[in-house]
Design a protein around this motif. Structure first.
Motif, PDB file in Angstrom:
ATOM      1  N   MET A  56       0.839  -1.188   0.000  1.00  0.00           N
ATOM      2  CA  MET A  56       0.000   0.000   0.000  1.00  0.00           C
ATOM      3  C   MET A  56       0.882   1.248   0.000  1.00  0.00           C
ATOM      4  N   LYS A  57       0.576   2.200  -0.872  1.00  0.00           N
ATOM      5  CA  LYS A  57       1.347   3.432  -0.981  1.00  0.00           C
ATOM      6  C   LYS A  57       1.054   4.335   0.217  1.00  0.00           C
ATOM      7  N   GLN A  58       2.102   4.896   0.799  1.00  0.00           N
ATOM      8  CA  GLN A  58       1.931   5.807   1.922  1.00  0.00           C
ATOM      9  C   GLN A  58       1.314   7.117   1.452  1.00  0.00           C
ATOM     10  N   ASN A  59       0.693   7.805   2.390  1.00  0.00           N
ATOM     11  CA  ASN A  59       0.163   9.125   2.092  1.00  0.00           C
ATOM     12  C   ASN A  59       1.319  10.080   1.821  1.00  0.00           C
ATOM     13  N   PRO A  60       1.166  10.955   0.830  1.00  0.00           N
ATOM     14  CA  PRO A  60       2.231  11.928   0.577  1.00  0.00           C
ATOM     15  C   PRO A  60       2.278  12.956   1.707  1.00  0.00           C
ATOM     16  N   GLU A  61       3.431  13.563   1.865  1.00  0.00           N
ATOM     17  CA  GLU A  61       3.601  14.635   2.840  1.00  0.00           C
ATOM     18  C   GLU A  61       3.822  15.947   2.103  1.00  0.00           C
ATOM     19  N   PHE A  62       3.499  17.041   2.774  1.00  0.00           N
ATOM     20  CA  PHE A  62       3.794  18.381   2.257  1.00  0.00           C
ATOM     21  C   PHE A  62       4.433  19.136   3.416  1.00  0.00           C
ATOM     22  N   ILE A  63       5.760  19.211   3.390  1.00  0.00           N
ATOM     23  CA  ILE A  63       6.520  19.759   4.509  1.00  0.00           C
ATOM     24  C   ILE A  63       7.086  21.117   4.121  1.00  0.00           C
ATOM     25  N   ILE A  64       6.853  22.095   4.988  1.00  0.00           N
ATOM     26  CA  ILE A  64       7.339  23.456   4.748  1.00  0.00           C
ATOM     27  C   ILE A  64       8.288  23.849   5.879  1.00  0.00           C
ATOM     28  N   PHE A  65       9.506  24.239   5.505  1.00  0.00           N
ATOM     29  CA  PHE A  65      10.489  24.792   6.439  1.00  0.00           C
ATOM     30  C   PHE A  65      10.513  26.292   6.179  1.00  0.00           C
ATOM     31  N   THR A  66      10.103  27.085   7.152  1.00  0.00           N
ATOM     32  CA  THR A  66       9.979  28.522   6.910  1.00  0.00           C
ATOM     33  C   THR A  66      10.454  29.323   8.109  1.00  0.00           C
ATOM     34  N   GLY A  67      10.659  30.585   7.903  1.00  0.00           N
ATOM     35  CA  GLY A  67      11.149  31.488   8.942  1.00  0.00           C
ATOM     36  C   GLY A  67      11.991  32.576   8.302  1.00  0.00           C
ATOM     37  N   PRO A  68      12.795  33.279   9.096  1.00  0.00           N
ATOM     38  CA  PRO A  68      13.617  34.367   8.565  1.00  0.00           C
ATOM     39  C   PRO A  68      14.898  33.835   7.918  1.00  0.00           C
ATOM     40  N   MET A  69      15.659  34.742   7.369  1.00  0.00           N
ATOM     41  CA  MET A  69      16.974  34.365   6.853  1.00  0.00           C
ATOM     42  C   MET A  69      17.848  33.908   8.017  1.00  0.00           C
ATOM     43  N   PHE A  70      18.720  32.954   7.746  1.00  0.00           N
ATOM     44  CA  PHE A  70      19.702  32.418   8.686  1.00  0.00           C
ATOM     45  C   PHE A  70      19.064  31.578   9.800  1.00  0.00           C
ATOM     46  N   GLY A  71      17.876  31.040   9.533  1.00  0.00           N
ATOM     47  CA  GLY A  71      17.200  30.204  10.517  1.00  0.00           C
ATOM     48  C   GLY A  71      17.410  28.712  10.310  1.00  0.00           C
ATOM     49  N   GLY A  72      18.161  28.318   9.289  1.00  0.00           N
ATOM     50  CA  GLY A  72      18.432  26.904   9.066  1.00  0.00           C
ATOM     51  C   GLY A  72      17.380  26.172   8.243  1.00  0.00           C
ATOM     52  N   LYS A  73      16.585  26.894   7.484  1.00  0.00           N
ATOM     53  CA  LYS A  73      15.536  26.270   6.670  1.00  0.00           C
ATOM     54  C   LYS A  73      16.120  25.308   5.647  1.00  0.00           C
ATOM     55  N   THR A  74      17.120  25.751   4.919  1.00  0.00           N
ATOM     56  CA  THR A  74      17.732  24.908   3.895  1.00  0.00           C
ATOM     57  C   THR A  74      18.477  23.738   4.537  1.00  0.00           C
ATOM     58  N   THR A  75      19.100  23.957   5.663  1.00  0.00           N
ATOM     59  CA  THR A  75      19.782  22.873   6.379  1.00  0.00           C
ATOM     60  C   THR A  75      18.793  21.764   6.722  1.00  0.00           C
ATOM     61  N   ARG A  76      17.627  22.123   7.216  1.00  0.00           N
ATOM     62  CA  ARG A  76      16.606  21.125   7.559  1.00  0.00           C
ATOM     63  C   ARG A  76      16.069  20.434   6.316  1.00  0.00           C
ATOM     64  N   LEU A  77      15.910  21.193   5.239  1.00  0.00           N
ATOM     65  CA  LEU A  77      15.443  20.613   3.984  1.00  0.00           C
ATOM     66  C   LEU A  77      16.431  19.551   3.496  1.00  0.00           C
ATOM     67  N   LEU A  78      17.714  19.882   3.486  1.00  0.00           N
ATOM     68  CA  LEU A  78      18.727  18.938   3.011  1.00  0.00           C
ATOM     69  C   LEU A  78      18.832  17.715   3.928  1.00  0.00           C
ATOM     70  N   ALA A  79      18.665  17.904   5.226  1.00  0.00           N
ATOM     71  CA  ALA A  79      18.681  16.766   6.149  1.00  0.00           C
ATOM     72  C   ALA A  79      17.520  15.820   5.860  1.00  0.00           C
ATOM     73  N   ALA A  80      16.348  16.379   5.566  1.00  0.00           N
ATOM     74  CA  ALA A  80      15.190  15.545   5.223  1.00  0.00           C
ATOM     75  C   ALA A  80      15.437  14.796   3.919  1.00  0.00           C
ATOM     76  N   LEU A  81      16.035  15.460   2.941  1.00  0.00           N
ATOM     77  CA  LEU A  81      16.346  14.796   1.667  1.00  0.00           C
ATOM     78  C   LEU A  81      17.369  13.674   1.869  1.00  0.00           C
ATOM     79  N   ASP A  82      18.338  13.919   2.728  1.00  0.00           N
ATOM     80  CA  ASP A  82      19.340  12.897   3.004  1.00  0.00           C
ATOM     81  C   ASP A  82      18.679  11.646   3.579  1.00  0.00           C
ATOM     82  N   ARG A  83      17.710  11.834   4.449  1.00  0.00           N
ATOM     83  CA  ARG A  83      16.979  10.698   5.023  1.00  0.00           C
ATOM     84  C   ARG A  83      16.226   9.934   3.931  1.00  0.00           C
ATOM     85  N   TYR A  84      15.568  10.661   3.039  1.00  0.00           N
ATOM     86  CA  TYR A  84      14.868   9.991   1.934  1.00  0.00           C
ATOM     87  C   TYR A  84      15.847   9.215   1.054  1.00  0.00           C
ATOM     88  N   ARG A  85      17.009   9.790   0.827  1.00  0.00           N
ATOM     89  CA  ARG A  85      18.015   9.114   0.001  1.00  0.00           C
ATOM     90  C   ARG A  85      18.451   7.806   0.659  1.00  0.00           C
TER      91      ARG A  85
END
Length: 184
Positions: free
Chosen positions: A1-30
């Motif tokens: 059975m296919k899992q439900n898709p997720e829609f994850i948003i990392f947001t906030g001001p500049m220098f808050g680590g949004k891209t860092t969290r995005l890349l960490a999530a991608l690394d886990r998927y990889r």
């Protein structure tokens, strides 16, 4: 059975680590052996043309795009679509919502407010579809409290979106942001 898709948003001001969290999530998927694509706006060229690079130097290869139609095209054959700096890409919200409704997992990183502070249109359209929203505060450059706002230091431009880094922008807490905004 296919899992439900997720829609994850990392947001906030500049220098808050949004891209860092995005890349960490991608690394886990990889590591889960999932097919992913990472996209970034063609207008964002601060560190590299071929990669998304965080302020602390972590990088991930990406494809550069100009609009929502290119998000659709570049997402064929993958189950996970990630977009860095989504607020800079016209019609990105429409494309990402469409992909999510087709069953793809979506991850985005984005400012939520401009320096003015005004909600950014693309991210505002995406927020209702999110299955998870992570607010990523930075550290206020004036008092070291959590910063949720981005101040543009100096500019000869009144454009809402202008690519820049530490020389052009700084994260501030509410109190210090309000002081700068009133003095403006």
């Amino acid at each position: 059975m296919k899992q439900n898709p997720e829609f994850i948003i990392f947001t906030g001001p500049m220098f808050g680590g949004k891209t860092t969290r995005l890349l960490a999530a991608l690394d886990r998927y990889r590591h889960q052996k999932k097919e992913v694509v990472l996209l970034k706006p063609k207008s964002e060229d601060r560190y590299s043309d071929e990669s998304v690079i965080t302020h602390n130097g972590t990088s991930w290869q990406c494809k550069r795009i100009s609009n929502g139609d290119e998000i659709i095209t570049q997402s064929e054959g993958v189950g996970i679509v990630a977009v860095d700096e989504v607020f800079m890409i016209p019609e990105s919200a429409t494309a990402l919502i469409q992909l999510f409704l087709r069953g793809k997992t979506i991850l985005v990183s984005s400012l939520q407010l401009s320096y003015e502070p005004e909600p950014l249109p693309e991210i505002s359209k995406l927020l209702p579809y999110a299955t998870r929203i992570e607010i990523c505060p930075a550290v206020c450059t004036e008092c070291e409290n959590d910063a949720f706002y981005t101040r543009r230091k100096k500019s000869n431009s009144n454009r809402q979106i202008e690519v820049g880094g530490e020389k052009e922008y700084e994260p501030l807490c509410y109190g210090h942001y309000r002081q700068h905004w009133i003095l403006k």
